[in-house]
Design a protein around this motif. Structure first.
Motif, PDB file in Angstrom:
ATOM      1  N   VAL A  61      40.009  42.322  78.651  1.00  0.00           N
ATOM      2  CA  VAL A  61      38.647  42.116  78.167  1.00  0.00           C
ATOM      3  C   VAL A  61      37.688  41.988  79.356  1.00  0.00           C
ATOM      4  O   VAL A  61      36.622  42.611  79.386  1.00  0.00           O
ATOM      5  CB  VAL A  61      38.575  40.861  77.267  1.00  0.00           C
ATOM      6  CG1 VAL A  61      37.122  40.449  77.016  1.00  0.00           C
ATOM      7  CG2 VAL A  61      39.282  41.125  75.937  1.00  0.00           C
ATOM      8  N   CYS A  62      38.062  41.191  80.354  1.00  0.00           N
ATOM      9  CA  CYS A  62      37.221  41.022  81.545  1.00  0.00           C
ATOM     10  C   CYS A  62      37.088  42.338  82.311  1.00  0.00           C
ATOM     11  O   CYS A  62      36.007  42.652  82.839  1.00  0.00           O
ATOM     12  CB  CYS A  62      37.785  39.926  82.436  1.00  0.00           C
ATOM     13  SG  CYS A  62      37.707  38.278  81.683  1.00  0.00           S
ATOM     14  N   TRP A  63      38.176  43.105  82.394  1.00  0.00           N
ATOM     15  CA  TRP A  63      38.123  44.425  83.047  1.00  0.00           C
ATOM     16  C   TRP A  63      37.080  45.293  82.368  1.00  0.00           C
ATOM     17  O   TRP A  63      36.286  45.967  83.036  1.00  0.00           O
ATOM     18  CB  TRP A  63      39.500  45.082  82.977  1.00  0.00           C
ATOM     19  CG  TRP A  63      39.607  46.398  83.681  1.00  0.00           C
ATOM     20  CD1 TRP A  63      40.025  46.621  84.972  1.00  0.00           C
ATOM     21  CD2 TRP A  63      39.327  47.707  83.149  1.00  0.00           C
ATOM     22  NE1 TRP A  63      40.012  47.967  85.265  1.00  0.00           N
ATOM     23  CE2 TRP A  63      39.587  48.656  84.164  1.00  0.00           C
ATOM     24  CE3 TRP A  63      38.880  48.154  81.911  1.00  0.00           C
ATOM     25  CZ2 TRP A  63      39.409  50.029  83.978  1.00  0.00           C
ATOM     26  CZ3 TRP A  63      38.693  49.519  81.715  1.00  0.00           C
ATOM     27  CH2 TRP A  63      38.959  50.453  82.736  1.00  0.00           C
ATOM     28  N   SER A  64      37.063  45.288  81.056  1.00  0.00           N
ATOM     29  CA  SER A  64      36.121  46.110  80.305  1.00  0.00           C
ATOM     30  C   SER A  64      34.682  45.675  80.557  1.00  0.00           C
ATOM     31  O   SER A  64      33.794  46.503  80.787  1.00  0.00           O
ATOM     32  CB  SER A  64      36.454  46.045  78.812  1.00  0.00           C
ATOM     33  OG  SER A  64      35.814  47.070  78.090  1.00  0.00           O
ATOM     34  N   LEU A  65      34.431  44.360  80.550  1.00  0.00           N
ATOM     35  CA  LEU A  65      33.090  43.855  80.815  1.00  0.00           C
ATOM     36  C   LEU A  65      32.655  44.188  82.243  1.00  0.00           C
ATOM     37  O   LEU A  65      31.481  44.480  82.495  1.00  0.00           O
ATOM     38  CB  LEU A  65      33.042  42.346  80.582  1.00  0.00           C
ATOM     39  CG  LEU A  65      33.265  41.872  79.139  1.00  0.00           C
ATOM     40  CD1 LEU A  65      33.290  40.345  79.087  1.00  0.00           C
ATOM     41  CD2 LEU A  65      32.201  42.416  78.199  1.00  0.00           C
ATOM     42  N   TYR A  66      33.592  44.133  83.189  1.00  0.00           N
ATOM     43  CA  TYR A  66      33.305  44.436  84.583  1.00  0.00           C
ATOM     44  C   TYR A  66      32.798  45.871  84.745  1.00  0.00           C
ATOM     45  O   TYR A  66      32.008  46.160  85.644  1.00  0.00           O
ATOM     46  CB  TYR A  66      34.560  44.222  85.420  1.00  0.00           C
ATOM     47  CG  TYR A  66      34.397  44.418  86.916  1.00  0.00           C
ATOM     48  CD1 TYR A  66      34.126  43.334  87.745  1.00  0.00           C
ATOM     49  CD2 TYR A  66      34.533  45.672  87.511  1.00  0.00           C
ATOM     50  CE1 TYR A  66      33.989  43.494  89.118  1.00  0.00           C
ATOM     51  CE2 TYR A  66      34.403  45.847  88.877  1.00  0.00           C
ATOM     52  CZ  TYR A  66      34.124  44.755  89.682  1.00  0.00           C
ATOM     53  OH  TYR A  66      33.984  44.927  91.038  1.00  0.00           O
TER      54      TYR A  66
END
Length: 376
Positions: free
Chosen positions: A318-323
């Motif tokens: 999820v954090c990878w996607s937001l990044y």
């Protein structure tokens, strides 16, 4: 030797140890303290340094703050019987929510740093060595003498499902607001901060204040129902809260048996200041907020080898996607469910098959995962 070559040598020394003192730099380079200070000021003007204790990287990293443990996993060979001895297998692996998320992110090819507390023992040294070999920058972490590194012991049944877990993590109480303030330049330079709730309540409040001041997106990942008490009443500055249904019930102070109950609780959390909420429901799937509504995504059905680390893998994706610059939480959760499924199918806490191209295959036009906006 010219001033420019001395300055370059000084820069390389700081890159290798961002917390080296000016006195040590002066001794190493045979310079006066004033000359060292002058070179540092020049490097800051050139934006090669962002201030004391932080070197400007090629890309702004994701900073993970929280636990890095030695995990012990005991798994019964046959169906578990309580109140008696059960034949089991045992293994020790590297764990901790923040550390697991950091390793997943590093395997997904993001620049990643980890702020944690480690004991001055063999477990602490091997944890740090392993993190560095995985591409995680741990140089800002707190080293504690005469303190044991944190441990987490998980008891799994013969299907790999968690029965009970025991955690010895008192050392993370030493990640205080004062320690976080000492790493403020490093924190301010991050592209995103991901924090687990193993930190003290006043430290979580400090990080929320920092997120408001620095405009660095902050993601908080819950770790257990008892530690939900560490989450402040005001969540102003929080980009995303990731927690499971039981943890949301603890925050809400009531049972949440229906989708409408979950939606109401998520709206309450948003009213407290969080921009978005993701609620994980194990093998069933996840809810996530979308404005004032709630979206449901079903989990992938897989043959479970070991549940350990699946939730952390989900959070990392999820954090990878937001990044990547997308605010699409549905896309982020699809990616999270994919990585969680890979982890469930692996005996390892972090799947060795994980790489960035796994998530590149999941795009905003990929509708293979079921999507159900909930009305009313």
């Amino acid at each position: 030797m010219t001033d420019s070559s001395k300055k370059e040598q000084l820069y390389q020394l700081i890159r290798s140890n961002p917390f080296i003192s000016q006195q040590d730099l002066a001794v190493e380079l045979r310079l006066s303290r004033s000359a060292v200070a002058g070179h540092i000021a020049g490097l800051i003007r050139e934006r090669r340094l962002l201030g004391r204790a932080y070197v400007l990287p090629d890309q702004r990293p994701v900073m993970c703050i929280g636990a890095a443990n030695l995990d012990r996993k005991l798994r019964t060979i046959a169906p578990m019987q309580l109140g008696t001895s059960n034949p089991a297998t045992a293994e020790e692996v590297y764990g901790g929510v923040a550390r697991n998320i950091a390793e997943n992110l590093a395997r997904l090819n993001l620049p990643t740093s980890l702020l944690t507390a480690l004991g001055d023992d063999s477990a602490g040294r091997t944890l740090q060595d392993h993190a560095e070999s995985a591409g995680i920058d741990t140089r800002g972490s707190l080293k504690l003498s005469e303190t044991a590194t944190g441990t987490y012991t998980a008891i799994l049944d013969d299907r790999g499902e968690l029965v009970v877990a025991l955690a010895d993590m008192a050392l993370y109480d030493r990640i205080t607001p004062a320690f976080l303030d000492s790493r403020q330049p490093q924190r301010a330079a991050a592209a995103m901060t991901v924090v687990d709730l193993n930190l003290p309540a006043d430290s979580i409040a400090t990080l929320l204040a920092g997120a408001r001041a620095d405009k660095v997106p902050l993601v908080i990942v819950a770790v257990s129902q008892p530690k939900m008490a560490r989450l402040p009443a005001s969540l102003d500055g929080l980009r995303l809260l990731i927690l499971n249904r039981g943890e949301l019930e603890t925050r809400a102070g009531r049972a949440l048996p229906t989708e409408a109950d979950v939606r109401a609780a998520c709206r309450d959390v948003q009213a407290q200041g969080a921009r978005d909420v993701i609620v994980t429901c194990g093998s069933q799937g996840v809810f996530h907020t979308k404005g004032g509504e709630l979206v449901w995504l079903a989990a992938h059905q897989v043959e479970v080898v070991d549940v350990t680390g699946a939730g952390d893998a989900f959070s990392a994706a999820v954090c990878w996607s937001l990044y990547q610059g997308s605010d699409d939480l549905t896309l982020a959760c699809r990616r999270g469910l994919k990585v969680a499924a890979m982890t469930l199918e692996s005996p390892d806490t972090v799947s060795p098959l994980l790489a960035a191209d796994v998530l590149d295959e999941i795009h905003d036009f990929d509708m293979s995962a079921p999507l159900f906006p909930l009305q009313g």
